[in-house]
Scaffold this active site. Structure first.
Site, PDB file in Angstrom:
ATOM      1  N   GLN A 108      29.356  33.145  62.970  1.00  0.00           N
ATOM      2  CA  GLN A 108      29.410  33.537  64.381  1.00  0.00           C
ATOM      3  C   GLN A 108      30.789  34.080  64.715  1.00  0.00           C
ATOM      4  OE1 GLN A 108      27.353  30.278  66.890  1.00  0.00           O
ATOM      5  NE2 GLN A 108      27.825  29.304  64.939  1.00  0.00           N
ATOM      6  N   ASN A 109      31.729  33.950  63.782  1.00  0.00           N
ATOM      7  CA  ASN A 109      33.102  34.369  64.047  1.00  0.00           C
ATOM      8  C   ASN A 109      33.267  35.872  63.852  1.00  0.00           C
ATOM      9  OD1 ASN A 109      33.497  31.650  64.362  1.00  0.00           O
ATOM     10  ND2 ASN A 109      34.369  31.340  62.332  1.00  0.00           N
ATOM     11  N   ASP A 111      36.432  37.132  63.402  1.00  0.00           N
ATOM     12  CA  ASP A 111      37.821  37.269  62.960  1.00  0.00           C
ATOM     13  C   ASP A 111      37.984  37.807  61.538  1.00  0.00           C
ATOM     14  OD1 ASP A 111      37.243  34.994  61.318  1.00  0.00           O
ATOM     15  OD2 ASP A 111      37.833  33.652  62.942  1.00  0.00           O
ATOM     16  N   HIS A 135      27.777  38.125  65.286  1.00  0.00           N
ATOM     17  CA  HIS A 135      28.246  38.646  66.581  1.00  0.00           C
ATOM     18  C   HIS A 135      29.179  39.839  66.427  1.00  0.00           C
ATOM     19  CE1 HIS A 135      27.356  34.356  68.120  1.00  0.00           C
ATOM     20  NE2 HIS A 135      26.297  35.123  68.174  1.00  0.00           N
ATOM     21  N   CYS A 143      32.490  54.090  69.342  1.00  0.00           N
ATOM     22  CA  CYS A 143      32.346  54.821  70.598  1.00  0.00           C
ATOM     23  C   CYS A 143      30.877  54.796  70.996  1.00  0.00           C
ATOM     24  CB  CYS A 143      32.858  56.252  70.462  1.00  0.00           C
ATOM     25  SG  CYS A 143      31.637  57.389  69.789  1.00  0.00           S
ATOM     26  N   CYS A 202      37.721  59.261  71.453  1.00  0.00           N
ATOM     27  CA  CYS A 202      37.193  59.136  70.088  1.00  0.00           C
ATOM     28  C   CYS A 202      37.500  60.430  69.339  1.00  0.00           C
ATOM     29  CB  CYS A 202      35.685  58.890  70.136  1.00  0.00           C
ATOM     30  SG  CYS A 202      34.881  59.145  68.534  1.00  0.00           S
ATOM     31  N   ASN A 274      30.573  18.802  61.404  1.00  0.00           N
ATOM     32  CA  ASN A 274      31.221  19.233  62.638  1.00  0.00           C
ATOM     33  C   ASN A 274      31.773  18.025  63.392  1.00  0.00           C
ATOM     34  OD1 ASN A 274      31.602  21.594  64.584  1.00  0.00           O
ATOM     35  ND2 ASN A 274      30.609  20.102  65.930  1.00  0.00           N
ATOM     36  N   SER A 293      36.167  19.619  58.523  1.00  0.00           N
ATOM     37  CA  SER A 293      35.940  20.253  57.225  1.00  0.00           C
ATOM     38  C   SER A 293      37.219  20.276  56.398  1.00  0.00           C
ATOM     39  CB  SER A 293      35.393  21.671  57.409  1.00  0.00           C
ATOM     40  OG  SER A 293      36.278  22.458  58.185  1.00  0.00           O
TER      41      SER A 293
HETATM   42 ZN   LIG Z   1      32.635  59.327  69.185  1.00  0.00          ZN
END
Ligand SMILES: [Zn+2]
Length: 331
Positions: A108-109, A111, A135, A143, A202, A274, A293
């Site tokens: 779900q991260n 990063d 995600h 763009c 863009c 968790n 963890s």
């Molecule tokens: Zn574009």
């Protein structure tokens, strides 16, 4: 993430503690190792996995992209996420991915730290096959015509278009006064004027003689749905696995919660690692170990892989790698 950050109902929170196992770290290591040993374990990770990399657990704030100063805040917040390093949990999981115990990891991260932990052994295509970013990713920008730009390149363009904000950011860096950053690379910023922040066009659109400066990180924002292909792939990963391991996630987002439910419906064994209550706690069939963890994962990997750790210098190195830099409680 911002798509759905439902608050966990109070009734679930109070019922939660009783569901968790109270066991010693060594018993936890043993249990995790025996769960992982058969292999073909799909894994879902969440914000808790990145805390030791200095990326704090998410504080639910919805719909920030609609806020006009989001673009500026995202510009200022990208640097800490770009510079963040994988921690011991990322590397322990990387060792399991590399050795084939975890063929599919869903995170779900946004990063990119799971990818960073594997950067010396897997190429980009290989990582994309084996890591699903539910995600999206903070490291790409697109763009509204679907042109994708590498985030670091885009960040440089933003700096060039906004020299005064670049100076401001450099000063923050120099004095160590980085604004508080959320796991999605957004910062909490108050009392600054953002009207002057310019987003460049863009380049691909510009080359096609079209003006388009609606560029945003490739993230799922509040009110947006996960792409169908991502959703389909996440379901397929669950269907093909022999067991599901959840690490550092409260499953507060529905996109992850429904994957767990799907696994339970298919009668797959599920183990969750968790600290603290999660949305999944009342579900029958879920086994939960309430522990960090950081304390158990490396030892669990050693127990699973046995002599392979000493025989393979790559695995051995992974189990010695990783930062432990949790953000301080009050900053
Ligand atoms: Zn574009």
């Amino acid at each position: 993430m911002r798509i759905s950050v439902p608050t966990i109902p109070q009734a679930i929170l109070s019922a939660a503690t009783s569901a968790a196992q109270s066991i010693s770290p060594s018993a936890a290591v043993e249990r995790i190792a025996s769960f992982l040993a058969p292999g073909n374990v799909a894994t879902i990770t969440g914000a808790g996995v990145s805390v030791d990399s200095g990326i704090r657990a998410y504080r639910g704030v919805k719909g920030r992209y609609l806020n006009p100063n989001y673009k500026l805040r995202s510009y200022l917040g990208y640097t800490p996420v770009r510079d963040a390093l994988p921690n011991t949990t990322h590397y322990a999981l990387a060792a399991l991915q590399y050795s084939g115990i975890i063929p599919k990891l869903i995170t779900q991260n946004v990063d990119g730290l799971h990818q960073k932990a594997l950067s010396s052994v897997w190429n980009t295509a290989y990582k994309q096959e084996r890591i699903l970013e539910l995600h999206g990713s903070l490291h790409k920008v697109h763009c509204s015509h679907g042109h994708v730009i590498d985030r670091a390149t885009f960040q440089d363009r933003l700096s060039a278009a906004n020299p005064e904000w670049k100076t401001y950011m450099d000063e923050l860096e120099a004095t160590g006064q980085r604004p508080r950053t959320n796991p999605d690379g957004d910062v909490e910023l108050e009392g600054v004027a953002y009207d002057s922040f310019r987003v460049p066009e863009c380049p691909t659109c510009l080359a096609e003689n079209r003006h388009n400066s609606i560029l945003k990180p490739e993230l799922i924002f509040f009110g947006e749905s996960i792409r169908q292909d991502v959703k389909d792939r996440s379901y397929a990963d669950i269907e093909h696995c022999s067991g599901l391991f959840l690490v550092g996630t409260t499953l507060a987002t529905y996109s992850a919660f429904r994957l767990l439910r799907h696994a339970l419906e298919l009668k797959k064994p599920v183990l969750m690692l968790n600290i603290g209550p999660t949305r999944a706690d009342p579900l029958p069939g879920l086994e939960k170990i309430e522990m960090s963890s950081r304390i158990v994962m490396r030892d669990a990997v050693r127990a699973v892989l046995g002599s392979r750790v000493d025989d393979d210098p790559i695995i051995e190195r992974m189990l010695r790698s990783g930062v432990v830099q949790p953000p301080s409680e009050d900053d």
